[in-house]
Design a protein around this motif. Structure first.
Motif, PDB file in Angstrom:
ATOM      1  N   UNK A  16      31.333   4.665 -22.956  1.00  0.00           N
ATOM      2  CA  UNK A  16      30.749   3.390 -23.357  1.00  0.00           C
ATOM      3  C   UNK A  16      31.762   2.512 -24.089  1.00  0.00           C
ATOM      4  N   UNK A  17      32.545   3.105 -25.007  1.00  0.00           N
ATOM      5  CA  UNK A  17      33.565   2.340 -25.709  1.00  0.00           C
ATOM      6  C   UNK A  17      34.680   1.911 -24.754  1.00  0.00           C
ATOM      7  N   UNK A  18      35.091   2.824 -23.869  1.00  0.00           N
ATOM      8  CA  UNK A  18      36.127   2.483 -22.887  1.00  0.00           C
ATOM      9  C   UNK A  18      35.638   1.369 -21.956  1.00  0.00           C
ATOM     10  N   UNK A  19      34.385   1.459 -21.534  1.00  0.00           N
ATOM     11  CA  UNK A  19      33.798   0.455 -20.649  1.00  0.00           C
ATOM     12  C   UNK A  19      33.814  -0.918 -21.333  1.00  0.00           C
ATOM     13  N   UNK A  20      33.439  -0.961 -22.609  1.00  0.00           N
ATOM     14  CA  UNK A  20      33.455  -2.225 -23.346  1.00  0.00           C
ATOM     15  C   UNK A  20      34.869  -2.788 -23.432  1.00  0.00           C
ATOM     16  N   UNK A  21      35.852  -1.893 -23.662  1.00  0.00           N
ATOM     17  CA  UNK A  21      37.247  -2.326 -23.734  1.00  0.00           C
ATOM     18  C   UNK A  21      37.706  -2.905 -22.400  1.00  0.00           C
ATOM     19  N   UNK A  22      37.392  -2.220 -21.297  1.00  0.00           N
ATOM     20  CA  UNK A  22      37.784  -2.708 -19.967  1.00  0.00           C
ATOM     21  C   UNK A  22      37.113  -4.036 -19.654  1.00  0.00           C
ATOM     22  N   UNK A  23      35.850  -4.186 -20.052  1.00  0.00           N
ATOM     23  CA  UNK A  23      35.121  -5.426 -19.795  1.00  0.00           C
ATOM     24  C   UNK A  23      35.818  -6.609 -20.462  1.00  0.00           C
ATOM     25  N   UNK A  24      36.153  -6.461 -21.741  1.00  0.00           N
ATOM     26  CA  UNK A  24      36.837  -7.524 -22.462  1.00  0.00           C
ATOM     27  C   UNK A  24      38.216  -7.772 -21.867  1.00  0.00           C
ATOM     28  N   UNK A  25      38.906  -6.683 -21.525  1.00  0.00           N
ATOM     29  CA  UNK A  25      40.238  -6.781 -20.958  1.00  0.00           C
ATOM     30  C   UNK A  25      40.235  -7.532 -19.633  1.00  0.00           C
ATOM     31  N   UNK A  26      39.276  -7.212 -18.765  1.00  0.00           N
ATOM     32  CA  UNK A  26      39.217  -7.867 -17.463  1.00  0.00           C
ATOM     33  C   UNK A  26      38.861  -9.341 -17.590  1.00  0.00           C
ATOM     34  N   UNK A 146      30.633   1.452 -12.031  1.00  0.00           N
ATOM     35  CA  UNK A 146      30.361   0.560 -13.154  1.00  0.00           C
ATOM     36  C   UNK A 146      31.590  -0.272 -13.506  1.00  0.00           C
ATOM     37  N   UNK A 147      32.767   0.356 -13.473  1.00  0.00           N
ATOM     38  CA  UNK A 147      34.005  -0.397 -13.721  1.00  0.00           C
ATOM     39  C   UNK A 147      34.215  -1.442 -12.626  1.00  0.00           C
ATOM     40  N   UNK A 148      33.978  -1.053 -11.370  1.00  0.00           N
ATOM     41  CA  UNK A 148      34.132  -1.995 -10.254  1.00  0.00           C
ATOM     42  C   UNK A 148      33.139  -3.140 -10.360  1.00  0.00           C
ATOM     43  N   UNK A 149      31.929  -2.837 -10.821  1.00  0.00           N
ATOM     44  CA  UNK A 149      30.894  -3.861 -10.959  1.00  0.00           C
ATOM     45  C   UNK A 149      31.339  -4.941 -11.942  1.00  0.00           C
ATOM     46  N   UNK A 150      31.892  -4.510 -13.075  1.00  0.00           N
ATOM     47  CA  UNK A 150      32.354  -5.492 -14.052  1.00  0.00           C
ATOM     48  C   UNK A 150      33.556  -6.270 -13.523  1.00  0.00           C
ATOM     49  N   UNK A 151      34.452  -5.573 -12.794  1.00  0.00           N
ATOM     50  CA  UNK A 151      35.614  -6.272 -12.244  1.00  0.00           C
ATOM     51  C   UNK A 151      35.179  -7.345 -11.253  1.00  0.00           C
ATOM     52  N   UNK A 152      34.221  -7.007 -10.392  1.00  0.00           N
ATOM     53  CA  UNK A 152      33.731  -7.982  -9.417  1.00  0.00           C
ATOM     54  C   UNK A 152      33.077  -9.164 -10.115  1.00  0.00           C
ATOM     55  N   UNK A 153      32.293  -8.881 -11.149  1.00  0.00           N
ATOM     56  CA  UNK A 153      31.645  -9.963 -11.893  1.00  0.00           C
ATOM     57  C   UNK A 153      32.681 -10.850 -12.572  1.00  0.00           C
ATOM     58  N   UNK A 154      33.723 -10.233 -13.133  1.00  0.00           N
ATOM     59  CA  UNK A 154      34.757 -11.014 -13.806  1.00  0.00           C
ATOM     60  C   UNK A 154      35.576 -11.841 -12.824  1.00  0.00           C
ATOM     61  N   UNK A 155      35.693 -11.378 -11.571  1.00  0.00           N
ATOM     62  CA  UNK A 155      36.392 -12.163 -10.558  1.00  0.00           C
ATOM     63  C   UNK A 155      35.693 -13.502 -10.335  1.00  0.00           C
ATOM     64  N   UNK A 156      34.374 -13.500 -10.524  1.00  0.00           N
ATOM     65  CA  UNK A 156      33.605 -14.730 -10.372  1.00  0.00           C
ATOM     66  C   UNK A 156      33.584 -15.513 -11.681  1.00  0.00           C
ATOM     67  N   UNK A 157      33.352 -14.829 -12.789  1.00  0.00           N
ATOM     68  CA  UNK A 157      33.150 -15.488 -14.081  1.00  0.00           C
ATOM     69  C   UNK A 157      34.459 -15.886 -14.755  1.00  0.00           C
ATOM     70  N   UNK A 158      35.465 -14.995 -14.705  1.00  0.00           N
ATOM     71  CA  UNK A 158      36.686 -15.206 -15.463  1.00  0.00           C
ATOM     72  C   UNK A 158      37.397 -16.521 -15.182  1.00  0.00           C
ATOM     73  N   UNK A 159      37.728 -16.833 -13.906  1.00  0.00           N
ATOM     74  CA  UNK A 159      38.414 -18.095 -13.630  1.00  0.00           C
ATOM     75  C   UNK A 159      37.600 -19.317 -14.056  1.00  0.00           C
ATOM     76  N   UNK A 160      36.268 -19.237 -13.922  1.00  0.00           N
ATOM     77  CA  UNK A 160      35.420 -20.358 -14.328  1.00  0.00           C
ATOM     78  C   UNK A 160      35.498 -20.578 -15.833  1.00  0.00           C
TER      79      UNK A 160
END
Length: 416
Positions: A16-26, A146-160
């Motif tokens: 859970x902590x690693x997932x949160x870190x990756x989410x912010x990082x991505x 779960x990691x891939x799910x956040x990466x895919x979401x960030x591909x849409x959200x991050x650039x915006x």
């Protein structure tokens, strides 16, 4: 697989902590690309200058991947990640300060990008290989999903989000936010506890460890065959799709249409990730390479008749296939390579997969100028299929199965 099982990794405190870190990082990574691009263009309108800054990040990253694999197999991977995140925060923060103060010059951004690329190369193998230390083997697929799910979401959200920050508060502040995400990602890893590495008794020897990694890589047929195959596939993808694609779109379906195509590809990633939370891949490399084949049709459509609707559908399917390969590849690596060698295996994988990408980016423009866009794209699509078929001709690739799992306690203690 039930939804409860699919979300089980999040009940593990370490993951859970690693997932949160990756989410912010991505999120920070996705914002940074657009923020840095506009920061450079604020200093100079030269695309060549932007290319220099981007290359200054890429080249040291690729050069240090193998060393990063040795480091991650020698030291605690969360510690390596924390070092990489903190160093990235400092380098990006320095760029932000220079841009905000009005003192930034291209050579300064090049130097700081070299630092950022170097620490990224050191950190990447640790990031790729730490997951088996955080969750039980039976939870590897949902954890990867779960990691891939956040990466895919960030591909849409991050650039915006990045573009919004650039427009509203400026590229310098957007880079400052990115630096903050790196620092926060490092902080979120502090509570993660993984078992210490067992001492091998042998003194540290980087050359010996690199040779051991190479011997393992070359002695594992399915590993080197897929990596060599993707060295060529990534070259084709970078040249035909990422380089020629926008140029063709500009004259046919338009820039907005190309945006729709790329969004459809990202949607394919996202939808497939949700499916893979529930569906188990029994033959990860067979299904993964079949998924990789789906990248050929969009190239063919782009070359023969770039119709928007057909391209959107083909890109969605390609995104789905790419995500199946990504999941299958991670499972094959994480389940079939022992922990003490995993980071080095990932480093050889990354080196082989990334090293030819600049060749594709540089070569396909001149090739299209000489032979024409249509022949180059059709040839690229055919070559893509041939390479995938050659990889699948290996029995070691086709027959590799998931490692059977039995009920087992979590690899790490504690739940969130």
């Amino acid at each position: 697989m039930t939804w409860s099982a699919a979300l089980a990794p999040l009940r593990n405190r370490n993951f859970a902590w690693y997932f949160a870190s990756r989410l912010i990082n991505m999120l920070g990574n996705m914002m940074a690309s657009i923020a840095l691009a506009f920061a450079v263009l604020d200093i100079t309108d030269s695309p060549s200058a932007l290319g220099q800054v981007l290359a200054a990040h890429t080249l040291p990253m690729v050069a240090l991947l193998l060393y990063g694999g040795v480091i991650a197999d020698r030291f605690p991977r969360t510690l390596v990640l924390q070092f990489s995140n903190v160093a990235s925060a400092l380098s990006q923060g320095a760029i932000a300060v220079l841009v905000l103060s009005g003192h930034a010059e291209i050579w300064m951004l090049v130097v700081l990008s070299v630092v950022h690329g170097a620490v990224s190369g050191i950190g990447f193998p640790a990031m790729a290989s730490v997951l088996p230390q955080l969750v039980a083997r039976s939870d590897l697929q949902p954890a990867n999903a779960l990691i891939s799910l956040t990466r895919s979401a960030m591909m849409v959200l991050g650039p915006t989000v990045g573009a919004l920050l650039v427009v509203t508060i400026g590229s310098g502040w957007a880079l400052a936010v990115d630096a903050l995400t790196w620092a926060l990602a490092a902080l979120l890893l502090v509570p993660v506890r993984i078992p210490p590495k067992e001492p091998t008794g042998a003194p540290a020897d980087t050359i010996r460890e690199l040779r051991e990694g190479w011997s393992f890589f070359w002695g594992t047929p399915w590993l080197w065959i897929v990596v060599v195959g993707f060295g060529v596939l990534n070259l084709i993808h970078a040249g035909a799709w990422s380089t020629l694609g926008p140029a063709i779109a500009d004259d046919t379906i338009g820039r907005q249409g190309w945006g729709f195509v790329l969004s459809a590809e990202a949607a394919g990633f996202l939808v497939t990730t949700v499916v893979l939370l529930r569906v188990r891949l029994e033959r990860p490399l067979l299904l993964g390479m079949l998924g990789a084949l789906l990248m050929a049709p969009p190239m063919l459509v782009l070359g023969v008749s770039p119709h928007l609707v057909i391209l959107v559908v083909a890109a969605f399917a390609a995104g789905a296939g790419t995500e199946v390969f990504g999941m299958g590849w991670n499972l094959a690596m994480q389940e079939n390579i022992e922990d003490g060698m995993l980071s080095r295996a990932y480093s050889y994988d990354a080196l082989g997969s990334f090293v030819a990408i600049p060749i594709g980016q540089i070569a396909f423009g001149p090739l299209a100028a000489v032979f024409g866009y249509r022949p180059v794209l059709i040839t690229s699509a055919v070559a893509y299929v041939v390479i995938c078929a050659l990889v699948l001709s290996s029995r070691s690739v086709r027959t590799l199965r998931r490692v059977p799992t039995t009920p087992e306690p979590a690899v790490t203690s504690g739940t969130s």
